[in-house]
Scaffold this active site. Structure first.
Site, PDB file in Angstrom:
ATOM      1  N   TYR A   9      53.592  29.751  50.490  1.00  0.00           N
ATOM      2  CA  TYR A   9      53.778  30.729  50.142  1.00  0.00           C
ATOM      3  C   TYR A   9      53.852  31.064  51.514  1.00  0.00           C
ATOM      4  O   TYR A   9      54.002  30.188  52.829  1.00  0.00           O
ATOM      5  CB  TYR A   9      52.554  31.728  49.715  1.00  0.00           C
ATOM      6  CG  TYR A   9      51.341  31.293  50.400  1.00  0.00           C
ATOM      7  CD1 TYR A   9      50.791  31.681  51.122  1.00  0.00           C
ATOM      8  CD2 TYR A   9      50.094  30.120  49.995  1.00  0.00           C
ATOM      9  CE1 TYR A   9      50.079  31.670  51.899  1.00  0.00           C
ATOM     10  CE2 TYR A   9      49.757  30.016  50.667  1.00  0.00           C
ATOM     11  CZ  TYR A   9      48.739  31.049  51.522  1.00  0.00           C
ATOM     12  OH  TYR A   9      47.475  30.866  52.254  1.00  0.00           O
ATOM     13  N   ASN A  45      42.158  27.091  60.786  1.00  0.00           N
ATOM     14  CA  ASN A  45      42.733  25.593  59.751  1.00  0.00           C
ATOM     15  C   ASN A  45      43.681  26.972  58.976  1.00  0.00           C
ATOM     16  O   ASN A  45      43.561  26.646  57.222  1.00  0.00           O
ATOM     17  CB  ASN A  45      41.819  24.988  59.010  1.00  0.00           C
ATOM     18  CG  ASN A  45      40.952  25.451  58.392  1.00  0.00           C
ATOM     19  OD1 ASN A  45      40.759  26.907  57.854  1.00  0.00           O
ATOM     20  ND2 ASN A  45      40.293  24.378  57.775  1.00  0.00           N
ATOM     21  N   GLY A  46      43.336  27.944  59.033  1.00  0.00           N
ATOM     22  CA  GLY A  46      44.116  28.965  57.633  1.00  0.00           C
ATOM     23  C   GLY A  46      43.151  29.417  56.748  1.00  0.00           C
ATOM     24  O   GLY A  46      42.959  29.914  55.607  1.00  0.00           O
ATOM     25  N   HIS A  53      38.963  37.662  53.026  1.00  0.00           N
ATOM     26  CA  HIS A  53      40.025  38.681  52.810  1.00  0.00           C
ATOM     27  C   HIS A  53      39.840  38.565  51.263  1.00  0.00           C
ATOM     28  O   HIS A  53      39.752  38.153  50.222  1.00  0.00           O
ATOM     29  CB  HIS A  53      41.161  38.154  52.534  1.00  0.00           C
ATOM     30  CG  HIS A  53      41.938  36.716  51.881  1.00  0.00           C
ATOM     31  ND1 HIS A  53      42.927  37.530  51.467  1.00  0.00           N
ATOM     32  CD2 HIS A  53      42.119  36.172  52.632  1.00  0.00           C
ATOM     33  CE1 HIS A  53      43.470  36.590  51.314  1.00  0.00           C
ATOM     34  NE2 HIS A  53      42.475  35.262  51.629  1.00  0.00           N
ATOM     35  N   CYS A  79      40.360  29.838  51.358  1.00  0.00           N
ATOM     36  CA  CYS A  79      40.413  30.647  51.915  1.00  0.00           C
ATOM     37  C   CYS A  79      39.214  31.706  50.810  1.00  0.00           C
ATOM     38  O   CYS A  79      38.895  30.744  50.037  1.00  0.00           O
ATOM     39  CB  CYS A  79      41.065  31.896  51.780  1.00  0.00           C
ATOM     40  SG  CYS A  79      42.423  32.166  52.672  1.00  0.00           S
ATOM     41  N   ASN A 107      38.310  34.213  48.150  1.00  0.00           N
ATOM     42  CA  ASN A 107      38.546  36.243  48.219  1.00  0.00           C
ATOM     43  C   ASN A 107      37.552  35.930  47.563  1.00  0.00           C
ATOM     44  O   ASN A 107      36.499  36.350  46.555  1.00  0.00           O
ATOM     45  CB  ASN A 107      38.951  35.797  46.715  1.00  0.00           C
ATOM     46  CG  ASN A 107      41.349  34.965  47.573  1.00  0.00           C
ATOM     47  OD1 ASN A 107      41.770  34.631  46.572  1.00  0.00           O
ATOM     48  ND2 ASN A 107      41.160  34.490  48.518  1.00  0.00           N
TER      49      ASN A 107
END
Length: 381
Positions: free
Chosen positions: A290, A304-305, A309, A327, A329
């Protein structure tokens, strides 16, 4: 005749014959008694600009002594109360000529000039440094102190000796040199999380320090900051939930979704992460999966991202399944609430996944290194 001869002998034995001795020397012809000593010596070259600079006199006092740079500006200095020594009180510049002027008045009333020049060294490179924490900032209990240099540091021991941390209350901690990343970098962290309310003072006295390979410190850095409240995120991936514990009290216990974990790239790393950034809106990319996806209430926890969030698309499985790209979520409302109370330096303790946080995950993996290994990364072991 005999009497006369003896009398003459007696008279000769009792008289003084001038011989040109000291008692007949002209006092005005004697040299002045005042002795002036300069440090560094006159005409010295490659003087370190932070080296002590002074002029001293014995058997006399200094009169109107100044040290000026090439532009004619007088350098700040201090004269002792007895006027026998003048010491420069400010750092000098690199690659600059300095000239003495003035005189010394001896105890014999004679003057001796104070004169002469010296030149400071000219570095091949001047290396600067920036810090991760701002002066006066309040940070979380896992915040490291990071000094990022804009070039390599060959003599790490010399540089580390110039770094000083003072804390109240006293805190056990250590510097560690991490692999260069756009320049050398050294981190200081406590052995355990900071005590809330700790006052921290950092002095990096780097100006004039020889970094090696022709590089010298461009300037000093100092800052003061404070450790805020203790806020720790407990993030156990198998539970599909996340707790926020502030000063020992759980203030949030919410359903979340962690990395799906079917590929290494989307495993949420286990270990102590550190909150490093916050963005109300953030465009996230992970090509080829993405690119430029707008996310809300994004709190970065590693480079590392990994973020905590909001993701409305996963609300249906939050609390039941892990489906993300790594991540954590949250729902929009939970993410906004957490965003509002997150602070730089807060620890995020992730557990229960199959890959640990490491150096491969960016520049803030300090708490993933065990304490003996961390202290061994100091240049002053």
């Amino acid at each position: 005749m005999v009497v006369a001869a003896l009398l003459g002998t007696a008279l000769l034995a009792g008289c003084t014959i001038p011989t040109g001795g000291a008692e007949n020397e002209d006092p005005a012809a004697a040299g002045p008694v005042a002795q002036v000593v300069q440090s560094p010596a006159p005409e010295a070259r490659d003087v370190n600009p932070v080296e002590p600079v002074s002029v001293r006199v014995t058997q006399g006092t200094l009169e109107n002594v100044t040290l000026t740079n090439a532009a004619g500006r007088a350098v700040q200095g201090a004269l002792t109360p007895d006027r026998t020594a003048f010491t420069v009180t400010e750092p000098l510049g690199y690659d600059a000529k300095y000239t003495w002027a003035g005189s010394a008045l001896g105890t014999d009333g004679k003057t001796v000039p104070v004169a002469g020049s010296f030149t400071t060294l000219d570095p091949d490179t001047q290396t600067s440094v920036r810090t991760n924490v701002g002066d006066g900032q309040v940070v979380g209990v896992a915040a490291p102190i990071i000094l990022q240099f804009d070039g390599p540091v060959a003599d790490k021991a010399a540089v580390e000796k110039a770094l000083h941390i003072t804390t109240d209350p006293p805190t056990v901690g250590s510097w560690a040199w991490l692999p260069d990343d756009n320049g050398a970098r050294v981190h200081w962290r406590p052995q355990n999380y900071w005590v809330p309310g700790t006052a921290v003072h950092v002095n990096a006295d780097l100006y004039g320090v020889d970094f090696g390979d022709g590089a010298y410190g461009a300037g000093d850095v100092s800052l003061n900051f404070t450790i805020g409240r203790s806020q720790i995120v407990k993030a156990d991936a198998p539970s599909h939930r996340m707790q926020v514990v502030r000063d020992g009290v759980t203030v949030m216990d919410i359903p979340v979704s962690y990395g799906e974990g079917n590929e290494n790239r989307n495993v949420t790393r286990s270990g102590i992460h550190v909150v490093s950034e916050k963005h109300e809106d953030f465009l996230m990319s992970n090509p080829p999966y993405y690119e430029n996806v707008r996310e809300r209430w994004a709190v970065r926890i590693s480079n590392n991202g990994e973020f905590i969030h909001a993701n409305p698309a996963t609300v249906g499985v939050q609390g039941a399944s892990n489906v993300t790209n790594g991540c954590i979520n949250l729902s929009l409302s939970d993410a906004e609430e957490y965003f509002g109370i997150a602070m730089y330096g807060d620890p995020v303790e992730v557990t229960g996944t199959r890959i640990d946080l490491s150096a491969a995950d960016g520049d803030l993996y300090d708490w993933a290194v065990d304490w003996p290994s961390w202290t061994s990364m100091s240049a002053l072991v």
